[in-house]
Enzyme design. Structure first.
Site: not given
Ligand code: UQ1
Length: 450
Positions: A196, A375
């Site tokens: 991430c 994302c």
């Protein structure tokens, strides 16, 4: 010999002998136990659990073993929201036994050694598991200890050093925000691939909004120090994020790598990657650290399985191992050059599943993963930019509007809908990423955007 002993003693001796034998027999099988299965999934996180659900539902009961030592399964995409006080840690996990599919057998141990030439994995509990097919889904390991002073800073009280990346530390992030009234609030991004990659700056935007809401913003400098040479890898979103940072008066320093923390002095030491050898110190009143990460040692140590960086050496399209055709990888431990997110694992899951099923039937796997990752870049307490892109860093957007714009709708999707989708669909093997949804919604897109 027993025959020569008087009756009572003889019985005692037999009892003792029986007890020793029973103990021996009850422990020995565990120490040298051999298990067999058609598919062994190593790791019960996002990718492992989704794969175990798909495979056990197709292959039937007791064909799949999941090797996973943890008691809890965390929904890690919630950690940034926990950092901002928008969710609590208890909302981010479920018991591993409740998340893993009932048709798969869970062995609550960790992998100690991989032997892909013998199709075996040995475990921390002394078992040897023989498999026909192997899915590696171990994720990455956090390496806080690689930065001198960091673990001490995270674990000592009142240092105002925090990190959303670990369930051990995430709970403390909101406390750090609440304790910060003035000075530098510094946010870091390490010099290595991480999972991430948006999270280290998301928490900076959330913090900025928090200080504004609390009327402390004028006294707090927000500094985002990233090791990367860019703010984000995809130009369209990078342009949008630079605008957000400028509008919100967040200082972004590129090519800055955290190398040491000195909690006694509240000082962080950075190196300038653009000017080798140059270091500088920065005082902080709050420090948020994204730790260095690596592939797990147990995988990296098995040289025939991995590439130079220690990640499972799979074909980036088929996700099948380049040397061992009965081995696949999904998620963060794979060598594929995509962004490491839950959405990427979702898009990889049907590819691994179909290619593994084809291999079981003796056919070549033809499904291809295009590197899709998404994302949701949360930029505060009510806005989000939903980045979606592929291996080429080309945007691959699901919704029929400009996703580079900060939106409330995307924030609600991230905060409210994604956890439901994750637990109810993905963990049951029913979410393959948004590709189908994208095709349906493309009808609504203006022609130039299709
Ligand atoms: C997604 O598929 C996914 O995995 C389950 C996420 O992680 C929780 C996400 O955050 C996102 C955004 C997606 C992509 C889904 C849509 C509807 C765009």
């Amino acid at each position: 010999m027993n025959r020569r002993l008087p009756g009572t003693l003889r019985n005692c001796s037999r009892l003792l002998h029986d007890a020793t034998l029973t103990r021996f027999l009850s422990t020995t099988p565990k120490l040298f136990e051999r298990q067999e299965c058609q598919v062994l999934v190593v790791g019960g996180g996002t990718g492992g659990c989704a794969m175990a659900a798909k495979l056990s539902s197709r292959l039937g009961s007791n064909k799949v073993i999941v090797l996973e030592p943890e008691e809890k399964h965390y929904y890690q995409p919630m950690f940034t929201l926990i950092g901002g006080g928008m969710k609590r840690l208890e909302q981010s996990y479920r018991k591993m036994g409740d998340v893993l599919p009932k048709k798969a057998r869970w062995i609550q141990e960790s992998a100690l050694n991989f032997d892909p030439d013998k199709n075996e994995v040995s475990t921390s509990g002394g078992k040897t598991i023989k498999y026909d097919f192997l899915v590696i889904a171990t994720g990455m390991q956090l390496k806080y200890e690689k930065i001198p002073g960091l673990v001490e800073a995270l674990e000592a009280p009142k240092t105002n050093v925090c990190s959303i990346y670990s369930p051990k530390y995430v709970d403390n992030v909101y406390g750090c925000l609440r304790n910060t009234y003035r000075g530098n609030a510094i946010f870091t991004f390490p010099h290595c691939p991480i999972k991430c990659a948006g999270a280290p700056q998301k928490i900076a935007y959330i913090a900025e909004h928090y200080f504004r809401k609390m009327s402390r913003r004028d006294n707090v400098n927000i500094i985002y120090n990233t090791s990367l040479p860019v703010i984000f890898g995809v130009k369209q979103y990078a342009d949008a994020l630079w605008k957000v940072a400028k509008k919100r008066n967040i200082t972004v320093n590129l090519s800055r790598n955290l190398v040491e923390v000195r909690p006694q002095d509240s000082v962080a030491v950075f190196e300038d990657l653009a000017k080798p050898g140059e270091r500088y110190e920065e005082g902080y009143s709050m420090l948020h650290v994204c730790p260095p990460m690596t592939a797990p040692d147990v995988i990296a140590n098995c040289k025939p399985l991995v590439n130079e960086a220690g990640f499972v050496n799979v074909d980036q399209a088929t996700l099948q191992h380049k040397k061992y055709s009965n081995v696949f990888a999904i998620g963060d431990s794979a060598s594929t050059p995509n962004s490491k997110t839950a959405a990427a694992a979702a898009a990889q899951s049907p590819v691994v599943f179909k290619n593994l099923m084809a291999t079981i039937k003796g056919r070549p796997g033809k499904e291809a993963y295009d590197g899709y990752a998404s994302c949701p870049l949360v930029t505060g307490y009510s806005t989000c930019i939903l980045a979606e892109f592929d291996y080429n860093l080309t945007p691959v957007e699901t919704f029929p509007f400009d996703q580079a714009k900060e939106r409330y709708s995307m924030f609600i999707m991230k905060k409210t809908f994604m956890p439901i989708l994750y637990w109810e669909l993905m963990m049951r093997g029913h979410w393959n990423g948004p590709a189908t949804m994208r095709k349906v919604l493309s009808i609504l897109k203006p022609k130039s955007k299709k």
